[in-house]
Write a protein that holds these residues in place. Structure first.
Motif, PDB file in Angstrom:
ATOM      1  N   LEU A   1       0.830  -1.198   0.000  1.00 19.54           N
ATOM      2  CA  LEU A   1       0.000   0.000   0.000  1.00 19.54           C
ATOM      3  C   LEU A   1       0.868   1.254   0.000  1.00 19.54           C
ATOM      4  CD1 LEU A   1      -2.743   1.374   0.174  1.00 19.54           C
ATOM      5  CD2 LEU A   1      -2.726   0.983   2.647  1.00 19.54           C
ATOM      6  N   LEU A   2       1.892   1.285   0.815  1.00 20.82           N
ATOM      7  CA  LEU A   2       2.776   2.445   0.865  1.00 20.82           C
ATOM      8  C   LEU A   2       3.536   2.638  -0.446  1.00 20.82           C
ATOM      9  CD1 LEU A   2       4.117   2.099   4.512  1.00 20.82           C
ATOM     10  CD2 LEU A   2       2.710   3.959   3.616  1.00 20.82           C
ATOM     11  N   MET A   3       3.859   1.557  -1.129  1.00 20.00           N
ATOM     12  CA  MET A   3       4.527   1.693  -2.425  1.00 20.00           C
ATOM     13  C   MET A   3       3.629   2.375  -3.451  1.00 20.00           C
ATOM     14  SD  MET A   3       7.630   0.672  -2.092  1.00 20.00           S
ATOM     15  CE  MET A   3       7.408   1.432  -0.457  1.00 20.00           C
ATOM     16  N   SER A   4       2.336   2.299  -3.270  1.00 21.15           N
ATOM     17  CA  SER A   4       1.404   2.958  -4.197  1.00 21.15           C
ATOM     18  C   SER A   4       1.080   4.381  -3.760  1.00 21.15           C
ATOM     19  CB  SER A   4       0.102   2.147  -4.288  1.00 21.15           C
ATOM     20  OG  SER A   4      -0.686   2.302  -3.120  1.00 21.15           O
ATOM     21  N   GLU A   5       1.469   4.767  -2.547  1.00 21.09           N
ATOM     22  CA  GLU A   5       1.045   6.058  -1.986  1.00 21.09           C
ATOM     23  C   GLU A   5       2.161   7.091  -1.882  1.00 21.09           C
ATOM     24  OE1 GLU A   5      -2.469   4.788   1.162  1.00 21.09           O
ATOM     25  OE2 GLU A   5      -0.407   4.918   1.874  1.00 21.09           O
TER      26      GLU A   5
END
Length: 475
Positions: A390-394
């Motif tokens: 999720l953090l890689m997308s944000e």
């Protein structure tokens, strides 16, 4: 300025149902890449014992060194694939990138299934890894940009659900085949099945739209607007998101070039944070268990088929954990979930090390070791892995989101490869003390998350970018 007319309740409900169905189909297609990722990384666990037999018995005669080489070849390929696909997806779009990767999935799976020698197997595992790595950096970004702020967290987390589902499928397939197919080449059939999700991904990309964020970055505003209208619940959401994207696009166009942006302090800080998260995720030791659980359990005296069958427990626990994680990620902060997961991971690694070091080799030791592994996997897959993807997308800015996500995920794959290659060698050199090394690394990861990770929950991608620019920009 007036708002869009309000919708009637029945019409709004019907519209929301339609939107959910459309998003579900896009996520289903995109996560075929994640399913292939999971199957390809999981199937090696069941195929390695058969590949390790002598060539005269249908195997490739693997040693502990070539076991690590065959396993890590995919992962080194994934590091290259995630790095290159990030730039490719910024240039040609997420959808076209996934379509190209699907062809590599099929070619790599077929190549590993027919590989006649160890060098050929290593080469084809490397090709397959390029597809796995490319999908790992592209799929979360694509889903995040299609899903919108309200649905982003649970939908991006479905990427991790499909990864662990692919691993579970690999464990079930390898167990069934090991018990029912009395064929020395059974491992080739296991590897050949990896072509299926690649084929589904290729054809599925012809039925999904391009990312609206990428379209805006290319100046194709009318197309982006049409996509948003199909994937947002209300006209107000469409207008708000389109306005934010147009604003970010203007800032990106008027701001520094991509090369200059990559040199800005706040961007470098975000990239280092993303790479640090890759270290956190991989040096938990998760893939030492996903790739080598049968080898670990065989050291306790468990038979080969039973040890392979035990990996089904890994897959089931991982799937359940990710389902719980999808529920939790919308309700708890990213930081809290990561720190909770790491705390239990540390305790599970300590328990496993003590079990393998202090207890005699018997059935009790086998079951206690498996229990420690399952507790570890539950909290790893519930709290750490979904939050990482999720953090890689944000975290990264729109103009270079694909490139930065690709670099960060590439570093994660390098960490994965180091663990995959070094684990069997380290286990043979220092034995069960290996698990206490993971404990020390995970304590360091906990400190990193506590002091350095920013919180992104509840913000749009544009709000996150503005926050990061303000927080970590020049002072």
């Amino acid at each position: 300025m007036t708002d869009f007319p309000s919708e009637q309740p029945a019409e709004a409900a019907q519209t929301k149902d339609t939107v959910r169905q459309r998003i579900f189909m896009v996520v289903l297609v995109a996560t075929m890449g994640a399913l292939a990722f999971g199957y390809d990384t999981g199937i090696i666990s069941g195929s390695l014992p058969f590949m390790s037999t002598a060539p005269s018995q249908g195997g490739l005669g693997l040693t502990s060194f070539t076991e690590g080489l065959v396993t890590s070849a995919l992962i080194f390929g994934a590091a290259i694939g995630s790095f290159l696909s990030g730039f490719f997806s910024d240039r040609f779009g997420r959808r076209m990138t996934l379509r190209s990767l699907a062809l590599l999935f099929v070619a790599g799976a077929l190549g590993t299934a027919v590989a006649p020698t160890v060098p050929a197997m290593v080469a084809m595992r490397f090709v397959l890894g390029i597809a796995v790595g490319g999908g790992s950096s592209t799929v979360p970004v694509f889903i995040a940009e299609i899903a919108g702020p309200k649905r982003r967290a649970p939908l991006v987390s479905r990427n991790e659900l499909m990864i662990v589902s692919g691993q579970l499928l690999a464990y079930v397939v390898s167990t069934i085949m090991s018990y029912t197919l009395h064929d020395p080449h059974v491992w080739r059939y296991m590897l050949a099945l990896a072509m299926v999700p690649g084929i589904l991904l290729f054809f599925g990309t012809f039925f999904v739209p391009a990312s609206p964020h990428w379209l805006v970055s290319e100046g194709r505003f009318a197309e982006a607007l049409r996509v948003l209208k199909k994937f947002r619940d209300t006209p107000r959401e469409v207008r708000k998101e389109m306005t934010e994207m147009r604003k970010q696009e203007r800032l990106a166009r008027q701001g520094p070039s991509v090369r200059a942006l990559l040199q800005e302090r706040w961007v470098i800080r975000l990239l280092l944070t993303g790479c640090g998260l890759g270290f956190v995720a991989q040096f938990t030791g998760v893939n030492a268990f996903m790739y080598y659980t049968p080898i670990i359990l065989k050291t306790t005296g468990m038979g080969t088929n039973a040890a392979i069958a035990a990996t089904i427990g890994n897959g089931i626990v991982s799937v359940i954990a990710v389902l719980v994680g999808i529920w939790a990620v919308s309700r708890f902060s990213r930081r809290r979930m990561l720190m909770t997961g790491l705390a239990v991971v540390i305790l599970a690694q300590v328990a496993l090390g003590l079990t393998l070091t202090l207890l005699p080799q018997n059935l009790t030791q086998s079951y206690l070791a498996l229990a420690c592994i399952l507790v570890f996997l539950f909290f790893m897959q519930m709290c750490v892995a979904p939050v990482y993807w999720l953090l890689m997308s944000e975290l990264f800015p729109m103009k270079i989101r694909g490139a930065l996500a690709g670099i960060a995920v590439s570093f994660q794959w390098i960490c994965n490869a180091i663990v995959a290659f070094a684990f069997p060698l380290t286990l043979s050199l220092i034995g069960n003390q290996t698990f206490f090394v993971f404990v020390l690394l995970n304590i360091g990861s906990f400190v990193f998350v506590y002091f350095l990770l920013p919180e992104t929950r509840g913000k749009s991608l544009e709000e996150i970018e503005n926050m990061m620019r303000s927080k970590y920009g020049e002072v």
